[in-house]
Design a protein around this motif. Structure first.
Motif, mmCIF file in Angstrom:
data_model
loop_
_atom_site.group_PDB
_atom_site.id
_atom_site.type_symbol
_atom_site.label_atom_id
_atom_site.label_comp_id
_atom_site.label_asym_id
_atom_site.label_seq_id
_atom_site.Cartn_x
_atom_site.Cartn_y
_atom_site.Cartn_z
ATOM 1 N N LYS A 44 69.228 68.679 41.900
ATOM 2 C CA LYS A 44 70.626 68.683 41.629
ATOM 3 C C LYS A 44 71.419 70.077 42.346
ATOM 4 C CE LYS A 44 74.748 67.624 38.775
ATOM 5 N NZ LYS A 44 75.016 67.598 37.492
ATOM 6 N N ILE A 47 70.517 70.716 46.115
ATOM 7 C CA ILE A 47 70.959 69.907 47.068
ATOM 8 C C ILE A 47 72.833 70.210 47.275
ATOM 9 C CG2 ILE A 47 71.761 67.938 45.378
ATOM 10 C CD1 ILE A 47 70.746 65.849 47.775
ATOM 11 N N GLN A 48 73.204 70.596 46.124
ATOM 12 C CA GLN A 48 74.663 70.896 45.964
ATOM 13 C C GLN A 48 74.972 72.264 47.159
ATOM 14 O OE1 GLN A 48 75.382 71.640 42.017
ATOM 15 N NE2 GLN A 48 76.335 69.474 41.831
ATOM 16 N N GLN A 49 73.811 73.273 46.809
ATOM 17 C CA GLN A 49 74.232 74.473 47.654
ATOM 18 C C GLN A 49 73.549 74.500 49.011
ATOM 19 O OE1 GLN A 49 72.128 77.160 44.927
ATOM 20 N NE2 GLN A 49 74.187 77.245 43.508
ATOM 21 N N ARG A 50 72.486 73.711 49.249
ATOM 22 C CA ARG A 50 71.698 73.979 50.500
ATOM 23 C C ARG A 50 71.383 72.804 51.360
ATOM 24 N NH1 ARG A 50 67.932 78.795 48.501
ATOM 25 N NH2 ARG A 50 67.580 77.192 47.130
ATOM 26 N N GLY A 51 71.809 71.763 50.607
ATOM 27 C CA GLY A 51 71.351 70.406 51.232
ATOM 28 C C GLY A 51 70.187 69.589 50.681
ATOM 29 N N GLU A 52 70.142 68.363 51.423
ATOM 30 C CA GLU A 52 68.901 67.476 50.901
ATOM 31 C C GLU A 52 67.692 68.024 51.365
ATOM 32 O OE1 GLU A 52 67.877 62.997 50.231
ATOM 33 O OE2 GLU A 52 69.748 63.219 50.767
ATOM 34 N N GLY A 53 67.522 68.528 52.439
ATOM 35 C CA GLY A 53 66.254 68.853 53.127
ATOM 36 C C GLY A 53 65.716 70.023 52.155
ATOM 37 N N ASP A 54 66.481 71.020 52.103
ATOM 38 C CA ASP A 54 65.976 71.946 51.102
ATOM 39 C C ASP A 54 65.621 71.756 49.718
ATOM 40 O OD1 ASP A 54 66.360 74.011 53.214
ATOM 41 O OD2 ASP A 54 68.109 74.815 52.556
ATOM 42 N N ALA A 55 66.376 70.745 49.398
ATOM 43 C CA ALA A 55 66.185 70.262 47.764
ATOM 44 C C ALA A 55 64.911 69.334 47.850
ATOM 45 C CB ALA A 55 67.412 69.360 47.514
#
Length: 124
Positions: A44, A47-55
């Motif tokens: 969570k 994904i908020q800070q750097r996007g779905e790929g990084d998450a």
């Protein structure tokens, strides 16, 4: 065995000031227990800070450890631990698998500062 609190994972992934403290526990994958609630919290935030790929990359790394789902046994243990140490729900859920697996909990969450079996470092 080691459990790393969500704050520790986030510190490690961001390479923040306490990342080196958490690195030994995270990088020793064969002794790593990962509560599923930690996967939720880290995914969570990343994904908020750097996007779905990084998450998704973060979760992939976390899943190299032994992922422990929140089942009935851990839920009951977490409730007891939360009462015993006056911890919020998520903290009890994080500590319960550590206790079940005789693991050390690594954290920078001050709620755990004086609890036995915890390696604590203050957030810088």
């Amino acid at each position: 065995m080691n459990v790393v609190d969500s704050s520790g994972w986030l510190e490690y992934f961001a390479n923040d000031s306490n990342a080196d403290f958490f690195a030994p526990a995270i990088e020793r994958v064969s002794a790593l227990v990962v509560p599923s609630v930690s996967i939720y919290e880290v995914f969570k935030r990343v994904i908020q800070q750097r996007g779905e790929g990084d998450a998704l990359q973060a979760v992939t790394l976390m899943m190299q450890g032994l992922v422990v789902d929140l089942g009935v046994t851990i839920s009951l243990s977490a409730a007891r631990i939360s009462i015993q140490f006056k911890l919020p729900m998520a903290d009890g859920i994080m500590l319960a698998p550590a206790r079940d697996y005789n693991a050390t909990l690594w954290t920078q969450d001050a709620d755990f500062k004086v609890i036995p079996g915890v390696r604590y470092i203050a957030k810088k």
